[in-house]
Design an enzyme around this catalytic site. Sequence first.
Site, mmCIF file in Angstrom:
data_model
loop_
_atom_site.group_PDB
_atom_site.id
_atom_site.type_symbol
_atom_site.label_atom_id
_atom_site.label_comp_id
_atom_site.label_asym_id
_atom_site.label_seq_id
_atom_site.Cartn_x
_atom_site.Cartn_y
_atom_site.Cartn_z
ATOM 1 C CE LYS A 52 -3.932 -2.255 2.179
ATOM 2 N NZ LYS A 52 -4.627 -2.653 3.403
ATOM 3 C CD GLN A 96 -3.702 -4.384 6.513
ATOM 4 O OE1 GLN A 96 -3.562 -3.416 5.759
ATOM 5 N NE2 GLN A 96 -4.360 -5.465 6.158
ATOM 6 C CG ASP A 119 -10.223 -0.171 4.817
ATOM 7 O OD1 ASP A 119 -9.937 -0.467 3.635
ATOM 8 O OD2 ASP A 119 -9.552 -0.542 5.793
#
Length: 281
Positions: A52, A96, A119
């Site tokens: 990422k 995460q 997200d």
Amino acid sequence: MILIDGKKAAAELREELKKEVTDLKTKYNKVPGLTVILIGDMTPSQIYVRNKEKSANEVGLKSEVIKYPDTVQEETVLEKIEELNNNDSVSGILVQLPLPKHIDKQKVIEKIVPSKDVDGFHPMNVGNLSSGYESSVPCTPLGCYLLIKKIEPNLSGKKAVVVGRSNLNGKPMTQLLLKENCTVTITHSKTKDLKAECLEADIIVAAVGIPELVKGDWVKKDTIVIDVGINKTDKGIVGDVDFDEVSKNAKALTPVPGGVGPMTIACLLKNTIECFKRSQI
Ligand code: NAD
């Protein structure tokens, strides 16, 4: 059969995003920033986060990774999120997953201000998506959606079957297809006759986590099949779709690996840029 090349589509998307970041820099004299919080030393999470960060840098975003040991207190993480919520140079925040057991995942998700929730997991974004309002959309279903649109720009009236009802994949995927005026059936582990449901579909999205569940004779000719699954097996990584069988029938199919996976990270960058743009209005 069209083999849907997710690597190529993701590279094209990153190229577009790179141009957009350059334009934003000219317009606002600053670039969108993505901050990732990584807790613990689980190898897959470390690899995801590294990828990422690399992709974010590649398109010109400001990126930062904050690392904590897996013994970190929940309160410390929540305080850090609060600080990032109030930091104007941070456009997107991602924690995460999975988290260590002593940290409440829902508390963490809800602590991130919805406008920086790249997200799309915050209940506010989930609600906005299902109401058809502007929102961050979870990255994997967004990637699937963009791949489907490349093959079939007009989805109106198509029958879509989503296999799996997770908050991460199946449910948001259903909302995206509904928004495009598909007739959507969402199936799951208690669905009575999955094969019969799939045989009705013009579009199948499989997000289950069962290796090669979707068979060749479940798919009618001219169906677009998107395979979200990533399953480790003795013969290597396979998806939720039996690739060899389904490729004989489908109109278009994503491979695993090289299909949905690469689009997920590219969509995270896209979401970060969208959050930045909304914050400038
Ligand atoms: P999950 O375990 O949260 O949900 C699985 C869903 O499948 C559940 O809704 C369940 O009801 C359904 N299901 C289980 N057995 C079934 C059956 N026999 N028939 C029909 N439905 C059944 O999974 P998830 O987080 O959505 O992940 C699904 C897969 O996607 C996994 O393989 C995961 O590794 C992969 N994944 C890939 C990406 C990517 O970037 N490509 C991202 C996230 C997840």
